[in-house]
Design a protein around this motif. Sequence first.
Motif, mmCIF file in Angstrom:
data_model
loop_
_atom_site.group_PDB
_atom_site.id
_atom_site.type_symbol
_atom_site.label_atom_id
_atom_site.label_comp_id
_atom_site.label_asym_id
_atom_site.label_seq_id
_atom_site.Cartn_x
_atom_site.Cartn_y
_atom_site.Cartn_z
ATOM 1 N N PHE A 3 0.836 -1.208 0.000
ATOM 2 C CA PHE A 3 0.000 0.000 0.000
ATOM 3 C C PHE A 3 0.871 1.258 0.000
ATOM 4 O O PHE A 3 0.624 2.201 -0.753
ATOM 5 C CB PHE A 3 -0.917 0.019 1.229
ATOM 6 N N GLU A 4 1.907 1.290 0.855
ATOM 7 C CA GLU A 4 2.754 2.472 0.980
ATOM 8 C C GLU A 4 3.538 2.738 -0.307
ATOM 9 O O GLU A 4 3.688 3.885 -0.734
ATOM 10 C CB GLU A 4 3.718 2.313 2.164
ATOM 11 N N LEU A 5 4.046 1.684 -0.937
ATOM 12 C CA LEU A 5 4.790 1.849 -2.195
ATOM 13 C C LEU A 5 3.889 2.421 -3.284
ATOM 14 O O LEU A 5 4.304 3.292 -4.061
ATOM 15 C CB LEU A 5 5.375 0.502 -2.641
ATOM 16 N N ASN A 6 2.651 1.929 -3.346
ATOM 17 C CA ASN A 6 1.709 2.436 -4.353
ATOM 18 C C ASN A 6 1.329 3.894 -4.078
ATOM 19 O O ASN A 6 1.200 4.699 -4.998
ATOM 20 C CB ASN A 6 0.456 1.560 -4.393
ATOM 21 N N LYS A 7 1.148 4.232 -2.792
ATOM 22 C CA LYS A 7 0.807 5.608 -2.428
ATOM 23 C C LYS A 7 1.925 6.581 -2.805
ATOM 24 O O LYS A 7 1.681 7.722 -3.201
ATOM 25 C CB LYS A 7 0.526 5.712 -0.928
ATOM 26 N N GLN A 8 3.170 6.099 -2.694
ATOM 27 C CA GLN A 8 4.319 6.939 -3.007
ATOM 28 C C GLN A 8 4.617 6.973 -4.508
ATOM 29 O O GLN A 8 5.531 7.683 -4.937
ATOM 30 C CB GLN A 8 5.551 6.445 -2.244
ATOM 31 N N GLY A 9 3.859 6.209 -5.289
ATOM 32 C CA GLY A 9 4.062 6.216 -6.740
ATOM 33 C C GLY A 9 5.268 5.431 -7.194
ATOM 34 O O GLY A 9 5.780 5.657 -8.301
#
Length: 282
Positions: free
Chosen positions: A3-9
């Motif tokens: 989730f965090e990696l996707n949020k950070q693009g």
Amino acid sequence: MAFELNKQGVPTSYGGQWNNTGVYRLLLSEFHLGMVKYNDEWYQGRHEPLKTEEEHRKVLAMFNHVGKKPRRNNKRIFALSQLLKCHCCGHTLTLGLKKADGTVYVKPCWYRDPYGEKCGNYGMKQDTLIPFIYEQIDDHIDELKECIESGHNKVMMKRQKALLHEIDLIEQKRQSIHQKQERILEMIEGGLYTVLDGKRRIEELNEQNDSLQKRQDMIKYDLGTIISKNIKDELLSFEQVKERLKGCVSEEQLNTILRSIIKQIKYGKTIDNEVTLEISYL
């Protein structure tokens, strides 16, 4: 972590979005120990390691201690088991039982998108939902009767349109898979992917494509035979089912009868208690 990696693009190595499986494989990969894989065996490589042997052992120990609970074989069957799909995201919905009062309820959708946002589909009591389903079955029976009386095949045309739409959606997914495979080949040529890792990923995409192809072939077969169905026979079948529903004495029996005519039910409920139902019949 996904989730965090996707949020950070942050994209994956093939330009997609992260998921649990991708993070799991990344954490366990011996490639980041400075190893390379050849003929299914790991050998010391020339690239710089990103983790130590001690860190790798800690990761292995962590995953060994986090296990899934074994599933029980005596899973209870409810009236709407394996019938409900989320109207918002399409995932299968589950049902639960409140032991305190024996109430069966549709659980809120469990799915979270790649950014960790939870699906906004709410649950409700099964006993409250079933009358809505019976009402739609009655409406379908009325449509069948109207078709017979008017001579117009409105019901079959509606089904034909739905099947054509599903074929289009599958074709879009297959085109997306083909584009991903082309990107992986480009990354192999550019040195961003090893040949073995690229081959593994392409094989996974081939499996997805084969599954979609089989589903598409089944739909095309249904499309070819749908017009030949006899509406009078279908009406008789639905009326018989309606009579059988009146005499149901168990959840399992009710589930068997409903699944004899219903393929799936797309269910949705908002925070304002607005209920949406789309029933696909066999």
